[in-house]
Design an enzyme around this catalytic site. Structure first.
Site, PDB file in Angstrom:
ATOM      1  N   HIS A 375       0.796  -1.236   0.000  1.00 43.07           N
ATOM      2  CA  HIS A 375       0.000   0.000   0.000  1.00 43.07           C
ATOM      3  C   HIS A 375       0.822   1.276   0.000  1.00 43.07           C
ATOM      4  CE1 HIS A 375      -3.991  -1.840   0.784  1.00 43.07           C
ATOM      5  NE2 HIS A 375      -3.266  -2.779   1.361  1.00 43.07           N
ATOM      6  N   LYS A 566      -7.871  14.298   4.210  1.00 43.53           N
ATOM      7  CA  LYS A 566      -7.017  13.111   4.239  1.00 43.53           C
ATOM      8  C   LYS A 566      -5.980  13.318   5.336  1.00 43.53           C
ATOM      9  CE  LYS A 566      -6.205  13.877  -0.215  1.00 43.53           C
ATOM     10  NZ  LYS A 566      -6.417  12.613  -0.870  1.00 43.53           N
ATOM     11  N   LYS A 572       1.188  14.489   0.451  1.00 39.60           N
ATOM     12  CA  LYS A 572      -0.177  14.768   0.020  1.00 39.60           C
ATOM     13  C   LYS A 572      -0.369  16.254  -0.305  1.00 39.60           C
ATOM     14  CE  LYS A 572      -2.128  10.931   2.741  1.00 39.60           C
ATOM     15  NZ  LYS A 572      -2.809  10.011   1.802  1.00 39.60           N
TER      16      LYS A 572
HETATM   17  C1  26V Z   1       2.741   4.887   6.766  1.00 39.95           C
HETATM   18  C2  26V Z   1       3.777   5.684   7.166  1.00 39.95           C
HETATM   19  C3  26V Z   1       4.610   5.233   8.281  1.00 39.95           C
HETATM   20  C4  26V Z   1       5.892   5.945   8.393  1.00 39.95           C
HETATM   21  C5  26V Z   1       5.859   7.384   8.054  1.00 39.95           C
HETATM   22  C6  26V Z   1       5.082   7.784   6.868  1.00 39.95           C
HETATM   23  C7  26V Z   1       3.976   6.896   6.512  1.00 39.95           C
HETATM   24  C8  26V Z   1       3.115   7.272   5.510  1.00 39.95           C
HETATM   25  C9  26V Z   1       2.087   6.480   5.142  1.00 39.95           C
HETATM   26  C10 26V Z   1       1.894   5.279   5.758  1.00 39.95           C
HETATM   27  C11 26V Z   1       0.726   4.462   5.372  1.00 39.95           C
HETATM   28  C12 26V Z   1       1.061   3.261   4.632  1.00 39.95           C
HETATM   29  C13 26V Z   1      -0.098   2.419   4.270  1.00 39.95           C
HETATM   30  C14 26V Z   1      -1.301   3.147   3.758  1.00 39.95           C
HETATM   31  O1  26V Z   1      -2.183   3.509   4.493  1.00 39.95           O
HETATM   32  N1  26V Z   1      -1.391   3.321   2.452  1.00 39.95           N
HETATM   33  C15 26V Z   1      -2.568   3.861   1.799  1.00 39.95           C
HETATM   34  O2  26V Z   1      -3.353   2.760   1.368  1.00 39.95           O
HETATM   35  C16 26V Z   1      -4.525   3.170   0.699  1.00 39.95           C
HETATM   36  C17 26V Z   1      -5.326   1.923   0.415  1.00 39.95           C
HETATM   37  O3  26V Z   1      -4.671   1.115  -0.501  1.00 39.95           O
HETATM   38  C18 26V Z   1      -4.190   3.949  -0.545  1.00 39.95           C
HETATM   39  O4  26V Z   1      -5.383   4.369  -1.156  1.00 39.95           O
HETATM   40  C19 26V Z   1      -3.327   5.155  -0.187  1.00 39.95           C
HETATM   41  O5  26V Z   1      -2.909   5.805  -1.368  1.00 39.95           O
HETATM   42  C20 26V Z   1      -2.124   4.702   0.617  1.00 39.95           C
HETATM   43  O6  26V Z   1      -1.382   5.809   1.095  1.00 39.95           O
END
Ligand code: 26V
Length: 831
Positions: A375, A566, A572
């Site tokens: 993801h 969001k 973003k």
């Molecule tokens: C995790 C982390 C952890 C460390 C610091 C920055 C950071 C940024 C984002 C995340 C989230 C990772 C997983 C996630 O939620 N991804 C999202 O998944 C959605 C469903 O597939 C997708 O629509 C989004 O674009 C995606 O960001």
């Protein structure tokens, strides 16, 4: 004789239960409606003197009564038919409120309407009594919830597995413009939807014990311990109520009998402390920030989810199957991101140590059973866990990982002799600075399918992020573009538009969203456009009222509602949106007679508590809002509002009321996005970059009905080496004026210098997310958008074409692809 209202409700419910095939429930001796029975027997209150919360509980329990027999029958059917089952493992499920959703999916709306009328219930107030369970950070958790809805609606034999956090996502409030976090104790009052199943508890053995010292959890090495996973089930009601699947959430506890043993040795308090330590495990959901990645408790949570869920899955498999080799014919386990990746060594351990299979067979079955979805491509979000922690908690699993890696690296040496670089990149172990396990590599190697969540994302994953693994196992890589459930996000959230659509094309779209394409010709039909516009206007007014009652804020439904909602993250680019607004503001300041189309810019979203820059972006938006509000030259032409406490409920109110959806991530960084799809199916026009699923949305609606701008992912990558934000500052007068205004403390008169870190990120440190590179083309797209708004017929036409083109983005389509192309699973209708 006319039936009394009470009898009418009771009759209707009994009829419904009969319709669902389980025969009417017989009341013993009384003919009270369910609702009143619950008030009397559960809450023991006088029906004439009840709180709104008690009413909510009674209505929720009545709805649960209607579904409970069907829920049991669903499981009985699966037991009898023994189909291939789907298990969706996710550390997050962002369900949203259940009551209205379950009423809609059970098609109980007429009964609810009658109850509201007969009992004179404040329905909106009653719905507000249900906490919105925040068991997720954002898109990943909400996707899991949409998938559960689709799988139940499509009659697929599926179960979700997650954790029952006592504290979900924090509650956000804004003080002096800054985000403040408060704990969300959503379980303070009993949740009528959760059914505890203590008899199905499972035991999890780990190689260390836990202790709470000074508020933090400490592991005691070499003292093996047992944890208990106690499941609670939530009903997942498919549309029409035919199938009711379960979401099983695990809570951690210590065994009930431990205290007796300890008590007899005199250490009663010590024993209780140990129990508390065990329960700490599922106390709180981790926010998605980089600092939290360093925390050991999260590692234990991940193992706990995997160990409990696999024990449950295998127990169920063994009830109906004797031959281990049939495991992949009966079980598909989907790993939602790498968080449940310990399923790879855990399933191997079960097959090797408990089933006593040989390595090759165990490995073959493990790979055929597991599948993985990625993801995010952000390097800081890719999980890597210290080897030391494996050694401490689950040494047997580490042994298995090392053996998987030994065989993998042998394979690499054979296929690519002498390629040491490749060996290091493919390895499951990162060697320096300290040894870590690369969870994404483990998930890819230990499963038979790896998918991204939008076409561009799957492509970048395959060709850049894990290129070497994709070259070794090309057949494993595929794309499954995300989707969202049209039940919650259109039918329930936007009843006015849903009715207008159903009046025009019938109700088939609810379970087959591709039918929305029938709206295409209606974009040219003046009377349909009028209906569509009237629906949007009514929804905007409804939102304004709701917002007023929730926050006290006033917004004018006759202005353009331009939204970005969001998680707050640099990639973003909420900051890019804010810069656009500063430029527009400057234009009025420089030319006070300028007539602008009145606009309301709405922001909402949470910043991870330790993500300081994201919190500063919230502060900046709030200061921008108050400066504009207090500037008389603006004459109400622009309004900025940051709405606190973004959650599923807020999204359900705001999205249907939006004219403009901002999807403006730096191209290549947003894996898919899912709110983009929700806005589109509700008739908003998108202003956005060519990123994630927005690209596919524009293809479906036609690019001329979209406002695309900015660098492509390829251009972003190609310009990394030489991009210089100062160039834009020097050569673009509006960019320069906007930045100068910010750094002159115009928006921080009483807090001089607080926005200096924004200068650092946008200029001094090179503007990693390329805000300045895209600002001019954003403004250009924005100008085209406002020009279009002046032509309300054309605007409505394009908005209708967007709705008509949104059929692909139903999670039913996504799930059909997972079921057909990855899981090889079929519907199992409940008789
Ligand atoms: C995790 C982390 C952890 C460390 C610091 C920055 C950071 C940024 C984002 C995340 C989230 C990772 C997983 C996630 O939620 N991804 C999202 O998944 C959605 C469903 O597939 C997708 O629509 C989004 O674009 C995606 O960001």
């Amino acid at each position: 004789m006319a039936a009394s209202p009470k009898t009418a409700i009771s009759d209707l419910i009994s009829k419904l239960i009969a319709q669902y095939g389980c025969g009417p429930i017989k009341f013993s001796g009384t003919d009270e409606a369910f609702y009143e029975r619950h008030l009397l027997f559960d809450n023991v209150v006088d029906a004439n003197d009840v709180t709104l919360r008690e009413r909510y509980e009674a209505v929720a329990r009545s709805v649960r009564d209607v579904l409970s027999q069907r829920w049991i029958r669903t499981e009985q059917t699966y037991e009898r038919e023994n189909p291939k089952r789907i298990y969706y493992l996710s550390i997050e499920f962002l369900l949203g409120r259940s009551l209205a959703n379950n009423i809609t999916n059970l098609m109980l709306d007429p009964i609810a309407a009658q109850l509201i009328k007969d009992k004179n219930v404040d329905w909106l107030g009653l719905l507000e009594q249900e906490p919105d369970p925040g068991l997720g950070n954002g898109g990943l958790g909400r996707l899991a919830a949409c998938f559960l809805d689709s799988m139940a609606t499509m009659q697929l034999p599926a179960t979700g597995y997650g954790l029952r956090y006592e504290y979900g996502m924090f509650k956000q409030s804004i003080k002096d413009g800054w985000q403040e976090e408060r704990p969300d104790h959503w379980l303070r009052r009993e949740d009528p939807w959760q059914i505890m199943r203590p008899q199905e508890s499972v035991e999890v053995k780990v190689n260390c014990s836990f202790e709470i010292t000074g508020g933090s959890l400490r592991a005691e090495v070499g003292k093996p311990a047992r944890l208990f996973g106690i499941p609670r089930d939530l009903p997942i009601v498919g549309y029409s109520g035919r199938t009711i699947n379960s979401l099983r959430l695990w809570a951690a506890g210590a065994p009930d009998y431990f205290d007796f043993q300890e008590f007899s040795h005199g250490d009663f308090v010590g024993a209780l402390a140990e129990k508390l330590a065990a329960e700490t495990l599922t106390r709180v959901l981790y926010p998605d920030d980089s600092t939290s990645l360093g925390q050991g408790l999260r590692f234990v949570q991940e193992y706990f989810l995997v160990a409990c869920s696999l024990a449950d899955i295998i127990r169920r498999f063994r009830r109906s199957n004797t031959d281990w080799s049939t495991l992949p014919d009966k079980v598909a386990i989907q790993l939602n991101d790498t968080h449940p990746t310990m399923a790879v060594p855990e399933l191997m351990r079960i097959l090797l140590d408990e089933a006593k299979l040989g390595w090759d067979e165990a490995w073959d079955l493990t790979r055929k059973t597991l599948t993985y979805t990625n993801h995010t491509l952000l390097p800081e979000a890719l999980e890597r866990w210290p080897i030391q922690w494996f050694e401490m908690l689950i040494p047997r699993h580490l042994e298995i990982i090392f053996e998987i890696n030994r065989r993998l690296l042998d394979d690499v040496r054979n296929r690519f002799p002498g390629d040491e670089g490749r060996l290091a990149r493919v390895s499951l172990i990162e060697e320096s600075p300290t040894k870590h396990v690369r969870m994404a590599n483990l998930a890819i190697v230990g499963s038979h399918s790896t998918n991204g969540v939008a076409a561009i994302h799957s492509e970048l994953l395959r060709t850049i992020t894990v290129k070497d693994l994709a070259e070794m196992f090309p057949e494993r890589f595929n794309n499954k573009t995300n989707g969202v459930t049209p039940r919650r996000w259109l039918l329930l959230a936007n009843p006015t538009l849903a009715r207008a659509i159903s009046d025009a094309i019938g109700e088939g779209w609810i379970t087959d969203l591709s039918q929305l394409s029938k709206l295409k010709p209606l974009a040219d039909d003046k009377s349909f456009r009028d209906n569509f516009r009237a629906a949007t206007r009514a929804t905007k007014a409804r939102f304004a009222n709701w917002l007023k009652s929730k926050t006290g804020e006033t917004v004018d439904p006759d202005t353009i509602f331009d939204c970005q909602i969001k998680r707050i993250h640099e990639y973003k680019r909420q900051l890019l949106n804010a810069l656009r607004i500063v430029v527009l503001y400057n234009r009025v300041r420089e030319n006070p007679n300028l007539e602008m189309t009145p606009r309301t810019f709405l922001f909402s979203g949470k910043a991870a508590p330790a993500y300081h820059l994201a919190k500063l972006i919230i502060k900046f938006i709030n200061n921008l809002a108050s400066t504009i509000d207090n500037d008389p030259t603006m004459r109400g032409q622009l309004k900025v509002l940051f709405i606190p406490e973004y959650d599923v409920t807020l999204a359900e109110h705001l999205i249907p009321a939006s004219d403009v959806s901002n999807q403006i991530s730096t191209a290549g960084y947003e894996a898919s996005g899912t709110s983009n799809m929700k806005f589109m199916m509700n008739g908003a026009l998108t202003i956005g970059t060519r990123d994630g699923a927005t690209i596919e949305m524009a293809q479906e609606a036609g690019e001329k009905n979209f406002f695309l701008f900015g660098l492509t992912a390829q251009q972003v990558a190609d310009s990394r080496g030489w991009y210089n934000p100062h160039w834009h500052y020097e050569h673009e007068p509006e960019t320069r004026a906007a930045l100068d205004l910010i750094f002159s403390d115009h928006f921080s008169r009483h807090e001089p210098g607080i926005f200096e870190p924004l200068r650092d990120t946008l200029l001094t440190h090179g503007d990693y997310y390329m805000h300045l590179a895209d600002l001019t083309s954003y403004l250009d797209a924005d100008r085209r958008l406002v020009e279009l708004y002046a032509n309300s017929e054309e605007w409505a036409r394009k908005a209708i074409l967007n709705v008509a083109g949104s059929g692909k983005f139903s999670s039913d389509r996504t799930i059909a692809q997972y079921a057909g192309e990855i899981w090889n699973a079929k519907p199992c209708p409940v008789g």
